[in-house]
Design a protein around this motif. Structure first.
Motif, PDB file in Angstrom:
ATOM      1  N   ASN A 198       0.829  -1.204   0.000  1.00  0.00           N
ATOM      2  CA  ASN A 198       0.000   0.000   0.000  1.00  0.00           C
ATOM      3  C   ASN A 198       0.866   1.257   0.000  1.00  0.00           C
ATOM      4  O   ASN A 198       2.041   1.205   0.382  1.00  0.00           O
ATOM      5  CB  ASN A 198      -0.941   0.011   1.223  1.00  0.00           C
ATOM      6  CG  ASN A 198      -0.194  -0.007   2.540  1.00  0.00           C
ATOM      7  OD1 ASN A 198       0.309  -1.050   2.958  1.00  0.00           O
ATOM      8  ND2 ASN A 198      -0.092   1.144   3.187  1.00  0.00           N
ATOM      9  N   VAL A 258      -5.636  -1.947   0.695  1.00  0.00           N
ATOM     10  CA  VAL A 258      -6.199  -1.568   1.995  1.00  0.00           C
ATOM     11  C   VAL A 258      -6.646  -2.836   2.703  1.00  0.00           C
ATOM     12  O   VAL A 258      -7.288  -3.708   2.111  1.00  0.00           O
ATOM     13  CB  VAL A 258      -7.410  -0.611   1.833  1.00  0.00           C
ATOM     14  CG1 VAL A 258      -8.044  -0.321   3.194  1.00  0.00           C
ATOM     15  CG2 VAL A 258      -6.981   0.689   1.158  1.00  0.00           C
ATOM     16  N   GLU A 273      -5.028   3.988   9.784  1.00  0.00           N
ATOM     17  CA  GLU A 273      -3.982   4.988   9.580  1.00  0.00           C
ATOM     18  C   GLU A 273      -4.182   5.731   8.255  1.00  0.00           C
ATOM     19  O   GLU A 273      -3.997   6.949   8.168  1.00  0.00           O
ATOM     20  CB  GLU A 273      -2.614   4.305   9.601  1.00  0.00           C
ATOM     21  CG  GLU A 273      -1.559   5.176  10.253  1.00  0.00           C
ATOM     22  CD  GLU A 273      -0.161   4.634  10.047  1.00  0.00           C
ATOM     23  OE1 GLU A 273       0.772   5.438  10.140  1.00  0.00           O
ATOM     24  OE2 GLU A 273      -0.009   3.429   9.777  1.00  0.00           O
ATOM     25  N   LEU A 274      -4.581   4.985   7.225  1.00  0.00           N
ATOM     26  CA  LEU A 274      -4.804   5.622   5.921  1.00  0.00           C
ATOM     27  C   LEU A 274      -6.015   6.555   5.983  1.00  0.00           C
ATOM     28  O   LEU A 274      -5.942   7.722   5.592  1.00  0.00           O
ATOM     29  CB  LEU A 274      -5.012   4.549   4.841  1.00  0.00           C
ATOM     30  CG  LEU A 274      -3.743   3.808   4.411  1.00  0.00           C
ATOM     31  CD1 LEU A 274      -4.080   2.473   3.736  1.00  0.00           C
ATOM     32  CD2 LEU A 274      -2.896   4.675   3.470  1.00  0.00           C
ATOM     33  N   SER A 327      -5.589  -3.996   8.872  1.00  0.00           N
ATOM     34  CA  SER A 327      -4.440  -3.550   9.663  1.00  0.00           C
ATOM     35  C   SER A 327      -3.912  -2.164   9.262  1.00  0.00           C
ATOM     36  O   SER A 327      -3.224  -1.528  10.050  1.00  0.00           O
ATOM     37  CB  SER A 327      -3.309  -4.574   9.544  1.00  0.00           C
ATOM     38  OG  SER A 327      -2.958  -4.738   8.186  1.00  0.00           O
ATOM     39  N   ASN A 328      -4.201  -1.695   8.046  1.00  0.00           N
ATOM     40  CA  ASN A 328      -3.677  -0.366   7.676  1.00  0.00           C
ATOM     41  C   ASN A 328      -4.788   0.668   7.439  1.00  0.00           C
ATOM     42  O   ASN A 328      -4.511   1.838   7.173  1.00  0.00           O
ATOM     43  CB  ASN A 328      -2.756  -0.454   6.437  1.00  0.00           C
ATOM     44  CG  ASN A 328      -3.470  -0.998   5.194  1.00  0.00           C
ATOM     45  OD1 ASN A 328      -4.689  -0.987   5.120  1.00  0.00           O
ATOM     46  ND2 ASN A 328      -2.693  -1.464   4.228  1.00  0.00           N
ATOM     47  N   THR A 336       2.126   4.618   1.603  1.00  0.00           N
ATOM     48  CA  THR A 336       2.205   4.990   3.012  1.00  0.00           C
ATOM     49  C   THR A 336       1.119   6.041   3.255  1.00  0.00           C
ATOM     50  O   THR A 336       0.688   6.727   2.308  1.00  0.00           O
ATOM     51  CB  THR A 336       3.570   5.616   3.365  1.00  0.00           C
ATOM     52  OG1 THR A 336       3.692   6.833   2.625  1.00  0.00           O
ATOM     53  CG2 THR A 336       4.727   4.674   3.028  1.00  0.00           C
ATOM     54  N   PRO A 337       0.690   6.188   4.499  1.00  0.00           N
ATOM     55  CA  PRO A 337      -0.306   7.225   4.778  1.00  0.00           C
ATOM     56  C   PRO A 337       0.162   8.598   4.291  1.00  0.00           C
ATOM     57  O   PRO A 337      -0.638   9.379   3.759  1.00  0.00           O
ATOM     58  CB  PRO A 337      -0.436   7.173   6.306  1.00  0.00           C
ATOM     59  CG  PRO A 337      -0.105   5.742   6.642  1.00  0.00           C
ATOM     60  CD  PRO A 337       0.979   5.339   5.679  1.00  0.00           C
TER      61      PRO A 337
END
Ligand code: PGA
Length: 272
Positions: free
Chosen positions: A188, A225, A232-233, A228-229, A190-191
């Motif tokens: 993915n 997505v 934050e995103l 787990s992420n 990064t944010p």
């Protein structure tokens, strides 16, 4: 404030029984529905009507993965906006990177000629004409990112997609930033990368329209997505939700992403 939106793109997956099971599983995993979050599933065309039945009476909405801009006629294999409305769709994904880069005629050197911005723009206008909310996908390939073309590509795709679209419709359009290198790869953005691209798109919409339109437009991130992420995103200031491929094929995983969006929304609401 923009209402978070999580959409599941099932792509060319499931069969009728598995699609129904997934929709019913999602329905129970999202009961009670996290407040303040819009949710949609986008199954393959042949299953839309059946999935519409499976989610009837829930807060889950229905979307399609593509449409043609003509209303009806001699367009073998195509599906129109009125047909999608007829089976209960509220949304339609347009310009997905697989339609731009994977599906199409193969030219010299193996380059795939898929959908271009002009075609996607005609589809977007047709979606509005038929009461569908478009989810316009944009995003750069790995080669474009590595050669610092990201903003140029996004600029071209956003300008092309919105050409001739009035502000009132632009504000209602959902844009999904989906870097091609992050789709289905497990890698993915990064944010910070997502936020940077989203802020660029929002500024561009402000330039093309005005601050109100830019502030209303919902911008989803898509590309690997997962539960787990997601928080934050979606927690980034200009990320208003997610367009989810692989993880939307599992009711528990997709529901966890929706719950994460709900928590981000609740925190943001409480801190205002
Ligand atoms: P992915 O797909 O979540 O499997 O990376 C996202 C998309 O193509 O919309």
């Amino acid at each position: 404030m923009r209402r978070p939106f999580v959409a599941g793109n099932w792509k060319m997956n499931t069969d009728l029984a598995a699609g129904r099971e997934l929709a019913i599983g999602l329905r129970s995993a999202l009961n009670p529905h996290p407040p303040g979050v819009d949710v949609a599933v986008c199954p393959p065309f042949p299953y839309l009507a059946a999935i519409a039945e499976s989610i009837r009476g829930s807060s889950i909405q229905l979307g399609a993965q593509n449409m043609y801009f003509e209303t009806n006629g001699a367009f073998t294999g195509e599906v129109s906006g009125p047909m999608l409305r007829d089976v209960g769709c509220a949304f339609c994904i347009l310009g997905h990177s697989e339609r731009r880069h994977t599906i199409g005629s193969v030219g010299p050197g193996g380059a795939v000629h898929g959908e271009d911005d002009a075609l996607i723009n005609r589809k977007l206008k047709a979606a509005f004409a038929h009461g569908l909310t478009p989810i316009l996908c944009v995003g750069e390939t790995l080669a474009e990112r590595e050669s610092n073309q990201t903003e140029r590509v996004l600029d071209r795709q956003v300008r092309g997609g919105f050409a001739g679209v009035p502000a009132i419709q632009a504000a209602r359009t959902v844009v999904a930033y989906e870097p091609v290198w992050a789709i289905g790869t497990g890698r993915n953005a990064t944010p910070a990368q997502a936020q940077e691209a989203h802020a660029f798109i929002r500024r561009l919409i402000e330039t093309l329209y005005d601050a109100y339109t830019a502030a209303d437009l919902r911008l989803l991130y898509g590309g690997s997505v997962k539960a787990s992420n997601a928080a934050e995103l979606i927690g980034q200031p200009d990320v208003d939700g997610a367009l989810v491929g692989g993880a939307s094929l599992n009711a528990g995983d997709f529901a966890a992403i929706v719950q994460a969006a709900g928590r981000v929304n609740a925190t943001a609401t409480a801190s205002r």
